[in-house]
Design a protein around this motif. Structure first.
Motif, PDB file in Angstrom:
ATOM      1  N   ASP A   1      21.204 -12.495  -5.542  1.00 16.74           N
ATOM      2  CA  ASP A   1      20.365 -12.366  -6.729  1.00 16.74           C
ATOM      3  C   ASP A   1      18.998 -13.016  -6.510  1.00 16.74           C
ATOM      4  O   ASP A   1      17.961 -12.468  -6.897  1.00 16.74           O
ATOM      5  N   THR A   2      18.996 -14.176  -5.870  1.00 17.05           N
ATOM      6  CA  THR A   2      17.740 -14.865  -5.569  1.00 17.05           C
ATOM      7  C   THR A   2      16.884 -14.030  -4.629  1.00 17.05           C
ATOM      8  O   THR A   2      15.670 -13.885  -4.838  1.00 17.05           O
ATOM      9  N   ALA A   3      17.506 -13.482  -3.598  1.00 19.13           N
ATOM     10  CA  ALA A   3      16.775 -12.652  -2.633  1.00 19.13           C
ATOM     11  C   ALA A   3      16.206 -11.401  -3.300  1.00 19.13           C
ATOM     12  O   ALA A   3      15.065 -11.005  -3.019  1.00 19.13           O
ATOM     13  N   GLN A   4      16.974 -10.779  -4.191  1.00 15.76           N
ATOM     14  CA  GLN A   4      16.489  -9.601  -4.906  1.00 15.76           C
ATOM     15  C   GLN A   4      15.250  -9.951  -5.730  1.00 15.76           C
ATOM     16  O   GLN A   4      14.255  -9.219  -5.704  1.00 15.76           O
ATOM     17  N   GLN A   5      15.312 -11.052  -6.458  1.00 16.87           N
ATOM     18  CA  GLN A   5      14.194 -11.446  -7.308  1.00 16.87           C
ATOM     19  C   GLN A   5      12.958 -11.773  -6.475  1.00 16.87           C
ATOM     20  O   GLN A   5      11.849 -11.358  -6.803  1.00 16.87           O
ATOM     21  N   LYS A   6      13.147 -12.487  -5.370  1.00 15.33           N
ATOM     22  CA  LYS A   6      12.019 -12.834  -4.507  1.00 15.33           C
ATOM     23  C   LYS A   6      11.406 -11.585  -3.879  1.00 15.33           C
ATOM     24  O   LYS A   6      10.180 -11.488  -3.752  1.00 15.33           O
ATOM     25  N   ALA A   7      12.228 -10.645  -3.483  1.00 12.66           N
ATOM     26  CA  ALA A   7      11.715  -9.403  -2.898  1.00 12.66           C
ATOM     27  C   ALA A   7      10.874  -8.643  -3.913  1.00 12.66           C
ATOM     28  O   ALA A   7       9.773  -8.168  -3.598  1.00 12.66           O
ATOM     29  N   LYS A   8      11.371  -8.531  -5.143  1.00 10.52           N
ATOM     30  CA  LYS A   8      10.608  -7.825  -6.182  1.00 10.52           C
ATOM     31  C   LYS A   8       9.319  -8.564  -6.504  1.00 10.52           C
ATOM     32  O   LYS A   8       8.272  -7.938  -6.669  1.00 10.52           O
ATOM     33  N   ASP A   9       9.380  -9.886  -6.548  1.00 10.29           N
ATOM     34  CA  ASP A   9       8.176 -10.673  -6.821  1.00 10.29           C
ATOM     35  C   ASP A   9       7.129 -10.490  -5.725  1.00 10.29           C
ATOM     36  O   ASP A   9       5.947 -10.327  -6.005  1.00 10.29           O
ATOM     37  N   ARG A  10       7.566 -10.514  -4.472  1.00  3.39           N
ATOM     38  CA  ARG A  10       6.622 -10.367  -3.353  1.00  3.39           C
ATOM     39  C   ARG A  10       5.984  -8.986  -3.335  1.00  3.39           C
ATOM     40  O   ARG A  10       4.803  -8.841  -3.052  1.00  3.39           O
TER      41      ARG A  10
ATOM     42  N   GLN B   1       0.827  -1.201   0.000  1.00  2.00           N
ATOM     43  CA  GLN B   1       0.000   0.000   0.000  1.00  2.00           C
ATOM     44  C   GLN B   1       0.871   1.265   0.000  1.00  2.00           C
ATOM     45  O   GLN B   1       0.604   2.211  -0.728  1.00  2.00           O
ATOM     46  N   MET B   2       1.941   1.259   0.798  1.00  3.10           N
ATOM     47  CA  MET B   2       2.824   2.414   0.873  1.00  3.10           C
ATOM     48  C   MET B   2       3.581   2.637  -0.435  1.00  3.10           C
ATOM     49  O   MET B   2       3.828   3.777  -0.831  1.00  3.10           O
ATOM     50  N   LEU B   3       3.951   1.535  -1.109  1.00  3.83           N
ATOM     51  CA  LEU B   3       4.783   1.627  -2.306  1.00  3.83           C
ATOM     52  C   LEU B   3       3.973   1.709  -3.592  1.00  3.83           C
ATOM     53  O   LEU B   3       4.556   1.837  -4.664  1.00  3.83           O
ATOM     54  N   LYS B   4       2.668   1.651  -3.485  1.00  2.00           N
ATOM     55  CA  LYS B   4       1.810   1.694  -4.668  1.00  2.00           C
ATOM     56  C   LYS B   4       2.092   2.963  -5.474  1.00  2.00           C
ATOM     57  O   LYS B   4       2.134   4.062  -4.950  1.00  2.00           O
ATOM     58  N   GLY B   5       2.341   2.767  -6.765  1.00  2.00           N
ATOM     59  CA  GLY B   5       2.666   3.887  -7.636  1.00  2.00           C
ATOM     60  C   GLY B   5       4.158   4.145  -7.753  1.00  2.00           C
ATOM     61  O   GLY B   5       4.590   4.996  -8.521  1.00  2.00           O
ATOM     62  N   HIS B   6       4.952   3.432  -6.980  1.00  4.17           N
ATOM     63  CA  HIS B   6       6.400   3.612  -6.987  1.00  4.17           C
ATOM     64  C   HIS B   6       7.109   2.300  -7.279  1.00  4.17           C
ATOM     65  O   HIS B   6       8.222   2.068  -6.802  1.00  4.17           O
ATOM     66  N   GLU B   7       6.487   1.436  -8.059  1.00  4.38           N
ATOM     67  CA  GLU B   7       7.013   0.097  -8.305  1.00  4.38           C
ATOM     68  C   GLU B   7       8.389   0.124  -8.958  1.00  4.38           C
ATOM     69  O   GLU B   7       9.282  -0.632  -8.579  1.00  4.38           O
TER      70      GLU B   7
ATOM     71  N   LYS C   1      10.714   2.523  -8.901  1.00  2.00           N
ATOM     72  CA  LYS C   1      11.707   3.022  -7.944  1.00  2.00           C
ATOM     73  C   LYS C   1      12.025   1.953  -6.899  1.00  2.00           C
ATOM     74  O   LYS C   1      13.189   1.765  -6.521  1.00  2.00           O
ATOM     75  N   THR C   2      11.006   1.245  -6.447  1.00  2.00           N
ATOM     76  CA  THR C   2      11.207   0.193  -5.456  1.00  2.00           C
ATOM     77  C   THR C   2      12.103  -0.909  -6.012  1.00  2.00           C
ATOM     78  O   THR C   2      13.019  -1.381  -5.335  1.00  2.00           O
ATOM     79  N   ALA C   3      11.848  -1.332  -7.248  1.00  2.00           N
ATOM     80  CA  ALA C   3      12.668  -2.372  -7.881  1.00  2.00           C
ATOM     81  C   ALA C   3      14.118  -1.906  -8.008  1.00  2.00           C
ATOM     82  O   ALA C   3      15.051  -2.682  -7.772  1.00  2.00           O
ATOM     83  N   GLN C   4      14.314  -0.634  -8.349  1.00  2.00           N
ATOM     84  CA  GLN C   4      15.668  -0.095  -8.450  1.00  2.00           C
ATOM     85  C   GLN C   4      16.363  -0.110  -7.091  1.00  2.00           C
ATOM     86  O   GLN C   4      17.549  -0.428  -6.992  1.00  2.00           O
ATOM     87  N   ASP C   5      15.615   0.229  -6.042  1.00  2.00           N
ATOM     88  CA  ASP C   5      16.186   0.248  -4.693  1.00  2.00           C
ATOM     89  C   ASP C   5      16.546  -1.158  -4.216  1.00  2.00           C
ATOM     90  O   ASP C   5      17.568  -1.343  -3.551  1.00  2.00           O
ATOM     91  N   VAL C   6      15.707  -2.148  -4.553  1.00  2.00           N
ATOM     92  CA  VAL C   6      16.023  -3.530  -4.200  1.00  2.00           C
ATOM     93  C   VAL C   6      17.313  -3.945  -4.900  1.00  2.00           C
ATOM     94  O   VAL C   6      18.201  -4.549  -4.293  1.00  2.00           O
TER      95      VAL C   6
END
Length: 69
Positions: free
Chosen positions: A42-51, A9-15, A17-22
Motif C-alpha cells: 500500500d505504501t509503495a502504491q501511494q508513493k508511486a502515484k505521488d511520484r 511525459q509519456m503518461l501525460k493525459g492518462h493519469e 488510467k495510470t493510477a488504476q494500473d498502479v
C-alpha cells in the motif's frame, strides 16, 4: 532528462488510467503474497502515484534528493 521525467511525459493525459494500473499491480502482488506485505505494498502504491503525479518543477524534499557524500 531523468527517467521519471520521461515517464511523466509519456503518461501525460492518462493519469487516471495510470493510477488504476498502479492499484491493480499492487493488488496482484498482494494476492500473490496472501496479504503478507499488505502495508508495504500500500505504501509503495501511494508513493508511486505521488511520484507520477508530482509537478516536476516543484522543489524536491530532502529525502527525495539525499546529499551526496
Amino acid at each position: 532528462m531523468s527517467v521519471m521525467d520521461k515517464l511523466r511525459q509519456m503518461l501525460k493525459g492518462h493519469e487516471e488510467k495510470t493510477a488504476q494500473d498502479v492499484d491493480r499491480s499492487g493488488d496482484t502482488v498482494d494476492e500473490t503474497t496472501h496479504g503478507k506485505y499488505q502495508e508495504q505494498i500500500d505504501t509503495a502504491q501511494q508513493k508511486a502515484k505521488d511520484r507520477l503525479q508530482r509537478d516536476p518543477e516543484a522543489p524536491r524534499r530532502e529525502q527525495d534528493n539525499p546529499p551526496q557524500d
